[in-house]
Design a protein around this motif. Sequence first.
Motif, PDB file in Angstrom:
ATOM      1  N   MET A 179       0.848  -1.202   0.000  1.00 16.90           N
ATOM      2  CA  MET A 179       0.000   0.000   0.000  1.00 16.90           C
ATOM      3  C   MET A 179       0.878   1.246   0.000  1.00 16.90           C
ATOM      4  O   MET A 179       1.699   1.438   0.899  1.00 16.90           O
ATOM      5  CB  MET A 179      -0.905   0.014   1.240  1.00 16.90           C
ATOM      6  N   TYR A 180       0.729   2.053  -1.042  1.00 17.80           N
ATOM      7  CA  TYR A 180       1.399   3.356  -1.077  1.00 17.80           C
ATOM      8  C   TYR A 180       0.468   4.387  -0.445  1.00 17.80           C
ATOM      9  O   TYR A 180      -0.751   4.353  -0.645  1.00 17.80           O
ATOM     10  CB  TYR A 180       1.735   3.765  -2.513  1.00 17.80           C
ATOM     11  N   GLY A 181       1.049   5.309   0.302  1.00 20.62           N
ATOM     12  CA  GLY A 181       0.223   6.326   0.941  1.00 20.62           C
ATOM     13  C   GLY A 181      -0.469   7.224  -0.057  1.00 20.62           C
ATOM     14  O   GLY A 181      -1.600   7.666   0.165  1.00 20.62           O
ATOM     15  N   PHE A 182       0.201   7.492  -1.181  1.00 20.95           N
ATOM     16  CA  PHE A 182      -0.322   8.410  -2.192  1.00 20.95           C
ATOM     17  C   PHE A 182       0.239   7.994  -3.544  1.00 20.95           C
ATOM     18  O   PHE A 182       1.193   7.208  -3.622  1.00 20.95           O
ATOM     19  CB  PHE A 182       0.101   9.849  -1.877  1.00 20.95           C
ATOM     20  N   VAL A 183      -0.360   8.501  -4.622  1.00 23.31           N
ATOM     21  CA  VAL A 183       0.265   8.431  -5.947  1.00 23.31           C
ATOM     22  C   VAL A 183       0.237   9.859  -6.488  1.00 23.31           C
ATOM     23  O   VAL A 183      -0.756  10.304  -7.067  1.00 23.31           O
ATOM     24  CB  VAL A 183      -0.459   7.468  -6.905  1.00 23.31           C
ATOM     25  N   ALA A 184       1.310  10.590  -6.227  1.00 21.12           N
ATOM     26  CA  ALA A 184       1.384  12.002  -6.611  1.00 21.12           C
ATOM     27  C   ALA A 184       1.785  12.137  -8.078  1.00 21.12           C
ATOM     28  O   ALA A 184       2.513  11.295  -8.616  1.00 21.12           O
ATOM     29  CB  ALA A 184       2.392  12.728  -5.728  1.00 21.12           C
ATOM     30  N   ALA A 185       1.326  13.187  -8.720  1.00 24.14           N
ATOM     31  CA  ALA A 185       1.716  13.466 -10.105  1.00 24.14           C
ATOM     32  C   ALA A 185       3.139  14.017 -10.116  1.00 24.14           C
ATOM     33  O   ALA A 185       3.431  15.021  -9.461  1.00 24.14           O
ATOM     34  CB  ALA A 185       0.763  14.477 -10.712  1.00 24.14           C
ATOM     35  N   ALA A 233       4.853  12.898  -2.555  1.00 22.51           N
ATOM     36  CA  ALA A 233       5.690  12.280  -3.595  1.00 22.51           C
ATOM     37  C   ALA A 233       6.561  11.173  -3.014  1.00 22.51           C
ATOM     38  O   ALA A 233       6.762  10.126  -3.646  1.00 22.51           O
ATOM     39  CB  ALA A 233       6.555  13.340  -4.278  1.00 22.51           C
ATOM     40  N   GLU A 234       7.068  11.393  -1.803  1.00 19.64           N
ATOM     41  CA  GLU A 234       7.908  10.375  -1.162  1.00 19.64           C
ATOM     42  C   GLU A 234       7.095   9.163  -0.714  1.00 19.64           C
ATOM     43  O   GLU A 234       7.657   8.083  -0.497  1.00 19.64           O
ATOM     44  CB  GLU A 234       8.660  10.996   0.023  1.00 19.64           C
ATOM     45  N   ALA A 235       5.773   9.333  -0.589  1.00 18.53           N
ATOM     46  CA  ALA A 235       4.900   8.204  -0.250  1.00 18.53           C
ATOM     47  C   ALA A 235       4.286   7.582  -1.505  1.00 18.53           C
ATOM     48  O   ALA A 235       3.328   6.817  -1.419  1.00 18.53           O
ATOM     49  CB  ALA A 235       3.800   8.666   0.698  1.00 18.53           C
ATOM     50  N   SER A 236       4.859   7.921  -2.667  1.00 19.08           N
ATOM     51  CA  SER A 236       4.383   7.414  -3.953  1.00 19.08           C
ATOM     52  C   SER A 236       5.400   6.425  -4.525  1.00 19.08           C
ATOM     53  O   SER A 236       6.565   6.421  -4.115  1.00 19.08           O
ATOM     54  CB  SER A 236       4.201   8.573  -4.947  1.00 19.08           C
ATOM     55  N   PRO A 237       4.999   5.621  -5.496  1.00 21.10           N
ATOM     56  CA  PRO A 237       5.962   4.739  -6.153  1.00 21.10           C
ATOM     57  C   PRO A 237       7.005   5.565  -6.916  1.00 21.10           C
ATOM     58  O   PRO A 237       6.752   6.729  -7.251  1.00 21.10           O
ATOM     59  CB  PRO A 237       5.109   3.933  -7.137  1.00 21.10           C
ATOM     60  N   GLY A 253      -5.990  -1.595  -5.347  1.00 21.30           N
ATOM     61  CA  GLY A 253      -5.977  -1.633  -3.892  1.00 21.30           C
ATOM     62  C   GLY A 253      -4.615  -1.354  -3.296  1.00 21.30           C
ATOM     63  O   GLY A 253      -4.357  -1.678  -2.135  1.00 21.30           O
ATOM     64  N   GLN A 254      -3.741  -0.694  -4.078  1.00 20.39           N
ATOM     65  CA  GLN A 254      -2.368  -0.444  -3.622  1.00 20.39           C
ATOM     66  C   GLN A 254      -2.097   1.020  -3.320  1.00 20.39           C
ATOM     67  O   GLN A 254      -0.940   1.410  -3.149  1.00 20.39           O
ATOM     68  CB  GLN A 254      -1.371  -0.939  -4.675  1.00 20.39           C
ATOM     69  N   ALA A 255      -3.135   1.838  -3.242  1.00 19.04           N
ATOM     70  CA  ALA A 255      -2.954   3.260  -2.927  1.00 19.04           C
ATOM     71  C   ALA A 255      -4.021   3.696  -1.947  1.00 19.04           C
ATOM     72  O   ALA A 255      -5.200   3.382  -2.108  1.00 19.04           O
ATOM     73  CB  ALA A 255      -3.034   4.104  -4.199  1.00 19.04           C
ATOM     74  N   ALA A 256      -3.579   4.430  -0.912  1.00 12.30           N
ATOM     75  CA  ALA A 256      -4.528   4.924   0.090  1.00 12.30           C
ATOM     76  C   ALA A 256      -5.228   6.186  -0.378  1.00 12.30           C
ATOM     77  O   ALA A 256      -6.394   6.417  -0.036  1.00 12.30           O
ATOM     78  CB  ALA A 256      -3.796   5.200   1.405  1.00 12.30           C
ATOM     79  N   MET A 257      -4.528   7.013  -1.189  1.00 12.56           N
ATOM     80  CA  MET A 257      -5.085   8.282  -1.662  1.00 12.56           C
ATOM     81  C   MET A 257      -4.553   8.608  -3.047  1.00 12.56           C
ATOM     82  O   MET A 257      -3.386   8.308  -3.350  1.00 12.56           O
ATOM     83  CB  MET A 257      -4.695   9.439  -0.726  1.00 12.56           C
ATOM     84  N   ILE A 258      -5.386   9.210  -3.864  1.00  8.89           N
ATOM     85  CA  ILE A 258      -4.965   9.793  -5.141  1.00  8.89           C
ATOM     86  C   ILE A 258      -5.762  11.086  -5.333  1.00  8.89           C
ATOM     87  O   ILE A 258      -6.743  11.326  -4.632  1.00  8.89           O
ATOM     88  CB  ILE A 258      -5.205   8.852  -6.347  1.00  8.89           C
ATOM     89  N   ILE A 259      -5.331  11.916  -6.272  1.00 11.82           N
ATOM     90  CA  ILE A 259      -6.130  13.081  -6.691  1.00 11.82           C
ATOM     91  C   ILE A 259      -6.584  12.807  -8.112  1.00 11.82           C
ATOM     92  O   ILE A 259      -5.772  12.462  -8.981  1.00 11.82           O
ATOM     93  CB  ILE A 259      -5.326  14.388  -6.603  1.00 11.82           C
TER      94      ILE A 259
END
Length: 450
Positions: A179-185, A233-237, A253-259
């Motif tokens: 699980m990644y905390g975020f997937v930032a752009a 970003a640091e909590a992203s892949p 199911g591998q991300a807790a949050m996205i925008i």
Amino acid sequence: MTFQTKTKLLTTAALALALSVGALSADTIRFWTTEEQPERLAKQQDMAAQFEAATGTAVEVIPVSESDMGTRATAAFAAGDLPDVIYHPLQYALPWAEAGILDTEAASEVVEELGESTFAPGPLAMAALEGGVASVPVDGWTQMIVYRADKFAEAGLEPPTSFANVIAALDALHNPPEMYGFVAATKVDENFMSQVLEHVFLANGVSPVDADGATELDLAATTEVLEFYKAIAEASPPGELFWQQSRELYFAGQAAMIIWSPFILDELAGLRDSAPPTITDDPTSSELASKTGIVTNFSGPSNPDGAAWGDVRYFGITNDADTDLAMEFVKFSMDDGYAQTLSIAPEGKFPVRRGTADAPAKFSEAWAKLPVGVDRKAPLGELYDQAMIDEVVGGLDVAKRWGVTEGQLGLASKMINSQVINRVVRQYIDGEIDAAAAVAAMNEQLAEIE
């Protein structure tokens, strides 16, 4: 030629002339729309037919590509050949009003007659002029933080409505690669990164423009934005991330949050075969939708009220219009025909007019019952609970964009399109420069844009 023959010819000519005059004066208005896909066009033509049946006025629905809208409107204005009504994006509202393309008095009168209090305040503010509006707000959508509400609840976390709440969730839920905390752009040449960054800057009350043009970014508030973005970003892949990876990882199911935009809502519920949730073995399952929450308005430490990034569309009544008929068409489209207007694409057309004075939630409730989806259909109100529907619609109350209220949307758009902010933020999150240097670099480069 006999007298009777002459009389017959003259009578026939007079009748033909009368018929031609009648045809010319028949009530017909022209309507330009950027919704040119065949299914969407058909729905607008259906609404035009409903309006004609109700009023006797025909509406010629004319599709115009959004990329051509600006040049076509300018050329038609110069030729005195504008249509009566134009469905247009936000960026044209104020410039067209200033250029004389739009009849702002007519638009303001429509809003007044429908009831200003029945509209979401955000879209009205975006098109506001002294004494009224440039165009009539029709529909819009707000960018969203999409998050795993089930995981938040299990960890006792508050929804991600602020920088602080997002950081707290990262600390609790980031556990790669499960699980990644975020997937930032992070892909700088993608407009997706520009859009996400504008949302984050707005959340903390930071803008690169003021009423006089370019302005220096506030060091303290911008540093807060940079630190927040670096954290997500640091909590992203690793890698060059944009909308595709954020959706794929969340769906798996591998991300807790996205925008993301609200166009994800039908996909989340398994209604689109080309973008199925993969969290289960059933690509048509709505399980992930049931575990998802959304936030439209979120805040940073320097802006406790927060903001939502909004995209709004408008009906512009032109200065070449048959004004009374154009106003009646817009009023119909925003009242008796409003559910039909929103049905063109309900997942991306949130109601900016919530209801009427007598029934304040009339249109919001109707919208929630409109079917969404591609390969399967279901109303959003059946897929998501009422609190989430309220959040989706409520984002438009506080929707913002850089440069709108300052009258500098054109300049702000050039700054965004330059990707200066994307590049400098990427340098910062990669550790190439510190926050002070990043703010200085953005100020220097943005000041050169005219």
